[in-house]
Scaffold this motif. Structure first.
Motif, PDB file in Angstrom:
ATOM      1  N   ASP A 234      22.748  42.674  27.693  1.00  0.00           N
ATOM      2  CA  ASP A 234      23.730  42.704  28.781  1.00  0.00           C
ATOM      3  C   ASP A 234      23.254  42.031  30.058  1.00  0.00           C
ATOM      4  N   GLY A 235      22.191  41.257  29.962  1.00  0.00           N
ATOM      5  CA  GLY A 235      21.678  40.580  31.154  1.00  0.00           C
ATOM      6  C   GLY A 235      20.230  40.169  30.993  1.00  0.00           C
ATOM      7  N   PHE A 236      19.388  40.666  31.889  1.00  0.00           N
ATOM      8  CA  PHE A 236      17.962  40.333  31.813  1.00  0.00           C
ATOM      9  C   PHE A 236      17.150  41.382  32.554  1.00  0.00           C
ATOM     10  N   ARG A 237      15.858  41.301  32.371  1.00  0.00           N
ATOM     11  CA  ARG A 237      14.969  42.166  33.141  1.00  0.00           C
ATOM     12  C   ARG A 237      13.697  41.415  33.508  1.00  0.00           C
ATOM     13  N   ILE A 238      13.123  41.792  34.643  1.00  0.00           N
ATOM     14  CA  ILE A 238      11.815  41.338  35.095  1.00  0.00           C
ATOM     15  C   ILE A 238      10.888  42.530  34.954  1.00  0.00           C
ATOM     16  N   TYR A 239       9.681  42.322  34.445  1.00  0.00           N
ATOM     17  CA  TYR A 239       8.814  43.471  34.220  1.00  0.00           C
ATOM     18  C   TYR A 239       7.333  43.091  34.280  1.00  0.00           C
ATOM     19  N   SER A 240       6.512  44.111  34.382  1.00  0.00           N
ATOM     20  CA  SER A 240       5.060  43.951  34.352  1.00  0.00           C
ATOM     21  C   SER A 240       4.510  44.835  33.240  1.00  0.00           C
ATOM     22  N   ARG A 258      15.899  45.645  36.070  1.00  0.00           N
ATOM     23  CA  ARG A 258      16.916  45.184  35.131  1.00  0.00           C
ATOM     24  C   ARG A 258      18.223  44.848  35.847  1.00  0.00           C
ATOM     25  N   VAL A 259      18.800  43.713  35.476  1.00  0.00           N
ATOM     26  CA  VAL A 259      20.100  43.304  36.007  1.00  0.00           C
ATOM     27  C   VAL A 259      21.082  43.255  34.839  1.00  0.00           C
ATOM     28  N   ARG A 260      22.110  44.074  34.921  1.00  0.00           N
ATOM     29  CA  ARG A 260      23.138  44.132  33.881  1.00  0.00           C
ATOM     30  C   ARG A 260      24.358  43.345  34.350  1.00  0.00           C
ATOM     31  N   LEU A 261      24.671  42.266  33.642  1.00  0.00           N
ATOM     32  CA  LEU A 261      25.772  41.395  34.009  1.00  0.00           C
ATOM     33  C   LEU A 261      27.074  41.876  33.376  1.00  0.00           C
ATOM     34  N   GLN A 262      28.146  41.693  34.082  1.00  0.00           N
ATOM     35  CA  GLN A 262      29.438  42.192  33.629  1.00  0.00           C
ATOM     36  C   GLN A 262      29.859  41.569  32.303  1.00  0.00           C
ATOM     37  N   HIS A 263      29.584  40.273  32.143  1.00  0.00           N
ATOM     38  CA  HIS A 263      29.972  39.566  30.922  1.00  0.00           C
ATOM     39  C   HIS A 263      28.735  39.109  30.158  1.00  0.00           C
TER      40      HIS A 263
END
Length: 265
Positions: A234-240, A258-263
């Motif tokens: 549903d989007g992407f995430r940045i992590y360590s 985490r960024v959850r995109l609408q589409h």
């Protein structure tokens, strides 16, 4: 979003003016919550990269903020020591018991306080020296949070063996400050990196496959390794990496943003 972020920033500043360790810990938690909430503003696509960066705002000097608490924390531990020194045990001479425990108690009241006070002073000085050690590590930007924590390690069994009561109370909280600060810094770096990813999406219409479009990938303050990126359903995430060197679970928010995109993508 601007109003809510501004309100949380004011609350953060109010907490930062509290010269106690708990006040700074709350300020860090509030700031992280604010930054996590901004992921929804990013996902909406309404805000530009410049606007998101403005909403993220400047970071407090966390090392200075925590360093300033040590004076008040030390004063409180000193008050705790004074209370221990002035504490007196119940006088049992008036109780209806045999004379043996009464004689023993007189002996204890006469000689034991000297040894108790000596140990309390040793305990107090040990805690003070540890404050100074943590304070110096706070400003070591050449070290990662995990390296600082390793240098600050103490065998707590030795504190128990020495009967250092104040040190047992204070030191565990202080040693965790070093990694907690860098986790707070990492959340801000992840949010800024997420803004870069969203800017790429705005320009190209899709999410990047990796972070090679950036001139430089920011390093995690926790372990000094590059922050990582992956696309999700549903989007992407940045992590360590976690403190144990593991990749965090997808739903983890302690070590990821985490960024959850609408589409979706």
């Amino acid at each position: 979003m601007r109003r809510n972020s501004g309100s949380l920033l004011k609350f953060r500043e109010w907490c930062l003016h509290n010269e106690t360790l708990i006040g700074k810990l709350v300020a860090g938690t509030v700031d992280n919550s604010r930054l996590y909430a901004l992921s929804y503003a990013m996902a909406s696509g309404v805000y530009s990269k410049a606007e998101i960066i403005k909403l993220i705002g400047e970071a407090p000097d966390w090392s200075k903020q925590y360093s300033e608490t040590f004076a008040s924390e030390h004063a409180m531990s000193e008050e705790f020591v004074n209370r221990l020194e002035n504490a007196s045990a119940e006088d049992i001479q008036s109780l209806e018991i045999s004379s043996v425990p009464k004689k023993f108690w007189k002996f204890y009241q006469k000689f034991a306080p000297l040894f108790v006070k000596m140990n309390i002073k040793r305990d107090h000085l040990f805690t003070l020296n540890y404050y100074l050690k943590i304070n110096s590590l706070l400003y070591r930007d050449d070290l990662s949070g995990l390296e600082k924590k390793k240098m600050a390690y103490l065998n707590y069994d030795s504190l128990c063996a020495e009967h250092f009561i104040a040190s047992q109370v204070v030191i565990p909280a202080l040693s965790e400050v070093l990694v907690r600060i860098d986790r707070i810094r990492d959340v801000r770096r992840m949010a800024l990196l997420a803004a870069e990813v969203m800017e790429y999406r705005k320009q190209h219409g899709i999410l990047p496959d990796d972070l090679t479009f950036l001139p430089e990938i920011p390093l995690s303050k926790l372990d000094h390794k590059p922050l990582m990126y992956e696309k999700t359903d549903d989007g992407f995430r940045i992590y360590s990496y976690t403190e144990k060197g593991k990749i965090p679970d997808t739903e983890d928010i302690k070590y990821s943003y985490r960024v959850r995109l609408q589409h979706g993508q």
